[in-house]
Design an enzyme around this catalytic site. Structure first.
Site, PDB file in Angstrom:
ATOM      1  N   GLU A 130      49.780 -70.707  30.371  1.00  0.00           N
ATOM      2  CA  GLU A 130      48.717 -70.845  29.702  1.00  0.00           C
ATOM      3  C   GLU A 130      47.642 -69.613  30.034  1.00  0.00           C
ATOM      4  O   GLU A 130      46.579 -69.371  29.527  1.00  0.00           O
ATOM      5  CB  GLU A 130      48.112 -72.255  29.753  1.00  0.00           C
ATOM      6  CG  GLU A 130      46.490 -72.383  28.943  1.00  0.00           C
ATOM      7  CD  GLU A 130      46.751 -71.822  27.749  1.00  0.00           C
ATOM      8  OE1 GLU A 130      48.124 -72.564  26.999  1.00  0.00           O
ATOM      9  OE2 GLU A 130      46.810 -70.603  27.282  1.00  0.00           O
ATOM     10  N   GLY A 135      42.235 -67.308  31.562  1.00  0.00           N
ATOM     11  CA  GLY A 135      41.783 -67.977  32.339  1.00  0.00           C
ATOM     12  C   GLY A 135      41.845 -69.350  31.647  1.00  0.00           C
ATOM     13  O   GLY A 135      42.757 -69.965  31.620  1.00  0.00           O
ATOM     14  N   ASP A 202      45.721 -55.179  33.268  1.00  0.00           N
ATOM     15  CA  ASP A 202      45.657 -56.818  32.842  1.00  0.00           C
ATOM     16  C   ASP A 202      44.883 -56.992  31.560  1.00  0.00           C
ATOM     17  O   ASP A 202      46.094 -57.999  30.760  1.00  0.00           O
ATOM     18  CB  ASP A 202      44.446 -57.242  33.855  1.00  0.00           C
ATOM     19  CG  ASP A 202      44.382 -58.706  34.028  1.00  0.00           C
ATOM     20  OD1 ASP A 202      44.905 -59.268  34.884  1.00  0.00           O
ATOM     21  OD2 ASP A 202      43.231 -59.605  32.828  1.00  0.00           O
ATOM     22  N   LYS A 206      48.163 -58.913  28.366  1.00  0.00           N
ATOM     23  CA  LYS A 206      47.391 -59.840  28.076  1.00  0.00           C
ATOM     24  C   LYS A 206      47.331 -60.093  26.752  1.00  0.00           C
ATOM     25  O   LYS A 206      47.963 -60.746  25.469  1.00  0.00           O
ATOM     26  CB  LYS A 206      45.868 -61.061  28.285  1.00  0.00           C
ATOM     27  CG  LYS A 206      45.815 -61.106  29.742  1.00  0.00           C
ATOM     28  CD  LYS A 206      44.559 -60.704  30.405  1.00  0.00           C
ATOM     29  CE  LYS A 206      44.169 -61.329  31.711  1.00  0.00           C
ATOM     30  NZ  LYS A 206      42.950 -61.843  32.538  1.00  0.00           N
TER      31      LYS A 206
HETATM   32  P1  NAP Z   1      45.025 -64.483  45.580  1.00  0.00           P
HETATM   33  O1  NAP Z   1      43.807 -65.198  45.361  1.00  0.00           O
HETATM   34  O2  NAP Z   1      45.272 -63.144  46.309  1.00  0.00           O
HETATM   35  O3  NAP Z   1      46.431 -65.387  45.878  1.00  0.00           O
HETATM   36  C1  NAP Z   1      47.514 -65.320  45.642  1.00  0.00           C
HETATM   37  C2  NAP Z   1      47.998 -66.098  47.480  1.00  0.00           C
HETATM   38  O4  NAP Z   1      49.527 -65.659  47.636  1.00  0.00           O
HETATM   39  C3  NAP Z   1      47.765 -65.551  48.542  1.00  0.00           C
HETATM   40  O5  NAP Z   1      47.547 -67.101  49.125  1.00  0.00           O
HETATM   41  C4  NAP Z   1      48.966 -64.737  49.231  1.00  0.00           C
HETATM   42  O6  NAP Z   1      49.278 -64.744  50.696  1.00  0.00           O
HETATM   43  C5  NAP Z   1      50.003 -65.644  48.562  1.00  0.00           C
HETATM   44  N1  NAP Z   1      51.426 -64.801  48.634  1.00  0.00           N
HETATM   45  C6  NAP Z   1      50.909 -63.634  47.808  1.00  0.00           C
HETATM   46  N2  NAP Z   1      52.335 -62.604  48.436  1.00  0.00           N
HETATM   47  C7  NAP Z   1      52.812 -64.343  49.029  1.00  0.00           C
HETATM   48  C8  NAP Z   1      54.426 -63.920  49.589  1.00  0.00           C
HETATM   49  N3  NAP Z   1      55.286 -62.835  49.247  1.00  0.00           N
HETATM   50  N4  NAP Z   1      54.543 -64.719  50.460  1.00  0.00           N
HETATM   51  C9  NAP Z   1      53.558 -65.868  50.416  1.00  0.00           C
HETATM   52  N5  NAP Z   1      52.362 -65.592  49.822  1.00  0.00           N
HETATM   53  C10 NAP Z   1      52.843 -64.861  49.465  1.00  0.00           C
HETATM   54  O7  NAP Z   1      45.643 -64.354  43.875  1.00  0.00           O
HETATM   55  P2  NAP Z   1      44.792 -65.670  42.842  1.00  0.00           P
HETATM   56  O8  NAP Z   1      44.085 -64.639  42.225  1.00  0.00           O
HETATM   57  O9  NAP Z   1      44.575 -66.424  43.123  1.00  0.00           O
HETATM   58  O10 NAP Z   1      45.512 -65.134  41.313  1.00  0.00           O
HETATM   59  C11 NAP Z   1      47.524 -65.417  41.686  1.00  0.00           C
HETATM   60  C12 NAP Z   1      47.970 -65.597  39.984  1.00  0.00           C
HETATM   61  O11 NAP Z   1      46.755 -65.373  39.362  1.00  0.00           O
HETATM   62  C13 NAP Z   1      48.428 -64.199  39.977  1.00  0.00           C
HETATM   63  O12 NAP Z   1      49.227 -63.251  39.534  1.00  0.00           O
HETATM   64  C14 NAP Z   1      46.786 -63.802  39.427  1.00  0.00           C
HETATM   65  O13 NAP Z   1      47.215 -62.340  37.835  1.00  0.00           O
HETATM   66  C15 NAP Z   1      46.570 -64.842  37.862  1.00  0.00           C
HETATM   67  N6  NAP Z   1      45.688 -65.120  37.608  1.00  0.00           N
HETATM   68  C16 NAP Z   1      44.379 -64.838  38.764  1.00  0.00           C
HETATM   69  C17 NAP Z   1      43.058 -65.381  37.590  1.00  0.00           C
HETATM   70  C18 NAP Z   1      41.799 -65.411  38.725  1.00  0.00           C
HETATM   71  O14 NAP Z   1      40.917 -65.610  38.643  1.00  0.00           O
HETATM   72  N7  NAP Z   1      41.437 -65.208  40.649  1.00  0.00           N
HETATM   73  C19 NAP Z   1      43.135 -65.625  36.721  1.00  0.00           C
HETATM   74  C20 NAP Z   1      44.081 -65.826  35.757  1.00  0.00           C
HETATM   75  C21 NAP Z   1      45.284 -65.332  36.356  1.00  0.00           C
HETATM   76  P3  NAP Z   1      47.796 -64.828  51.655  1.00  0.00           P
HETATM   77  O15 NAP Z   1      46.627 -65.307  51.086  1.00  0.00           O
HETATM   78  O16 NAP Z   1      48.629 -64.448  52.662  1.00  0.00           O
HETATM   79  O17 NAP Z   1      47.644 -62.771  50.869  1.00  0.00           O
HETATM   80  N1  HSE Z   2      41.589 -60.365  37.251  1.00  0.00           N
HETATM   81  C1  HSE Z   2      41.954 -61.042  36.396  1.00  0.00           C
HETATM   82  C2  HSE Z   2      40.541 -60.858  34.778  1.00  0.00           C
HETATM   83  C3  HSE Z   2      41.850 -62.710  36.323  1.00  0.00           C
HETATM   84  O1  HSE Z   2      39.364 -60.445  35.655  1.00  0.00           O
HETATM   85  O2  HSE Z   2      40.162 -61.481  33.693  1.00  0.00           O
HETATM   86  C4  HSE Z   2      42.228 -63.185  35.219  1.00  0.00           C
HETATM   87  O3  HSE Z   2      43.451 -63.158  34.338  1.00  0.00           O
END
Ligand code: NAP
Ligand code: HSE
Length: 431
Positions: A130, A135, A202, A206
């Site tokens: 989801e 988001g 991105d 979606k």
């Molecule tokens: P993020 O802040 O960069 O967090 C990713 C985490 O995963 C970091 O803590 C990173 O570690 C860890 N990581 C990545 N590769 C790794 C590996 N090989 N081994 C161990 N740890 C690893 O990213 P995020 O924003 O949370 O996004 C995570 C996912 O959710 C992505 O697929 C993104 O597209 C999705 N998403 C994000 C949002 C948003 O608003 N941010 C919204 C919807 C979906 P380090 O901290 O050590 O680098």
């Molecule tokens: N990077 C993405 C955005 C996170 O800005 O919409 C949510 O999927």
């Protein structure tokens, strides 16, 4: 109370820390819904020593992904680390080890979703995603459950928070593109590499996921035509505003007698259009169903807690399925082929801004070229460029065949009287 459901987290970044926070703070409500508490038993991080602000005992952390996806102490794997190939391998390993999976990863689901869902079904496991689209808005569940009785023919939306944040701040506060992008990164909206956000990839992923579910047809990323916002200038935003429009990065998916069209482009919307007032990192998805008519979904499209809400709601679905022993049915095979329209079958209105020689006959040359391609003007603005023998022309066309429009643009750029075609954008929601 029964045994806890044990959760292994892959990643402890923006979304991962939000997931920990919601599981911790909403424990009482979560266990009430499913009759079992939720316990986080393993968490993958890159660096054990880094403080991420999540209040977790240190002995839960590991730098070895296999410890999460194969652990006897994990029932559900929550993947919030991002990435495609390596992460796909981990997800497959988790499913083969009979772990249910929840993910926020649209990159992975847009490219390998069908294979992973098939694997999950074979293993009798759930795979929910989801949070991968819009988001905190429960749009996938709305399509697959709330609107499942209908035949959806159009979806249109702002599905990327970062670009909406950038365009809002650039047009509303006159701020510079780079400056706002940095802010979107700090606020946790942007991807680790924000190229995917600003170049529209991105949003395209979606839209591929939305079109696949909404039209029950396997729409691939390469089926989506994509243009991002990195070339949008303050001048474009200024003229959009002057002419009564707001610029947004808009995804559109249409089904017309079974033929599909899916695109993501910076788009001018009339200021009174419902999507024009969606500000900052907020997302909105308009869905038209033959029976229900118009529906609209609105909410935060990015950020730690909003996204984590969607992730933990998927966890609740998994736990409810566990309770009734009905896991392994989280995906449905598409009913139709993805039958895509050719460019010549698509229609749009367009905004074109160009610089021309400020001399007699220029305008006639341009209008006769437009007439050759059967493209007519809805609005027209001509202004002299100070200090130069140039004029700036801004045109809004009527509905136009996209193939003819593409050829017209090429011919326009090659005219002697045209100095430069500075920009062109789709216009939607007009007459
Ligand atoms: P993020 O802040 O960069 O967090 C990713 C985490 O995963 C970091 O803590 C990173 O570690 C860890 N990581 C990545 N590769 C790794 C590996 N090989 N081994 C161990 N740890 C690893 O990213 P995020 O924003 O949370 O996004 C995570 C996912 O959710 C992505 O697929 C993104 O597209 C999705 N998403 C994000 C949002 C948003 O608003 N941010 C919204 C919807 C979906 P380090 O901290 O050590 O680098
Ligand atoms: N990077 C993405 C955005 C996170 O800005 O919409 C949510 O999927």
């Amino acid at each position: 109370m029964e045994q806890p459901v044990r959760v292994g987290l892959l990643g402890l970044g923006t979304v991962g820390t939000g997931v920990v926070s919601i599981i911790t703070r909403h424990q009482h409500e979560l266990s009430h819904q499913v009759g079992r508490p939720v316990e986080i038993t393993k968490v993958l991080v890159r660096d054990l020593e880094r403080n991420r602000g999540a209040n977790l005992p240190k002995d839960l952390l590991t730098e070895h992904a296999e410890e999460v996806v194969t652990s006897e102490d994990v029932d559900v794997v929550i993947e919030v680390m991002g990435g495609i190939e390596y992460t796909k391998g981990l997800m497959e390993q988790a499913l083969k080890n009979k772990k249910h999976v929840v993910t926020a990863n649209k990159d992975l689901m847009a490219e390998h979703g069908a294979d992973l869902l098939a694997l999950a079904a074979r293993e009798g496991c759930d795979l929910y995603y989801e949070a991968s689209v819009a988001g905190g808005i429960p749009i996938l569940r709305s399509l697959t459950e709330g609107l499942s009785a209908d035949r959806i023919t159009k979806m249109m939306g702002i599905v990327n928070g970062t670009t909406n944040y950038i365009l809002t701040k650039m047009s509303g506060e006159g701020r510079a593109y780079e400056d706002v992008l940095q802010e979107a990164k700090q606020l946790g909206f942007a991807e680790a590499d924000p190229t995917a956000d600003v170049e529209g990839l991105d949003a395209a992923r979606k839209m591929a996921i939305l079109a696949t579910l909404g039209f029950s047809a396997p729409v691939q990323l390469e089926d989506v035509t994509v243009k991002g916002i990195s070339a949008v200038t303050k001048t474009d935003l200024y003229y959009s505003n002057q002419l009564g429009y707001t610029m947004k990065l808009i995804g559109i998916a249409k089904r017309d007698e079974g033929r599909l069209e899916v695109s993501v482009e910076p788009t001018l919307l009339p200021k009174e259009h419902p999507l024009a007032s969606v500000q900052n990192e907020y997302n909105a998805v308009y869905v038209y169903g033959e029976a229900v008519g118009e529906t609209m979904f609105y909410g935060p499209g990015a950020g730690s807690l909003p996204t984590a809400t969607a992730v933990v709601s998927d966890l609740v679905s998994v736990m409810k399925n566990m309770r009734f022993r009905v896991n392994g049915h989280s995906g449905t095979k598409p009913l139709y082929e993805a039958d895509l329209k050719a460019e010549k079958e698509k229609q749009s209105q367009f905004f074109i801004r160009l610089y021309v020689a400020d001399q007699t006959g220029t305008f006639k040359t341009i209008t006769s070229l437009f007439a050759d391609y059967d493209v007519s003007f809805e609005k027209l603005l001509q202004l002299p460029v100070e200090g130069e023998e140039l004029a700036e022309i801004i045109i809004i066309t009527h509905q136009t065949n996209r193939e003819a429009y593409g050829e017209l643009l090429e011919r326009l750029a090659s005219l002697e009287v045209v100095r430069n075609v500075a920009s062109c954008y789709r216009v939607e929601g007009g007459n």
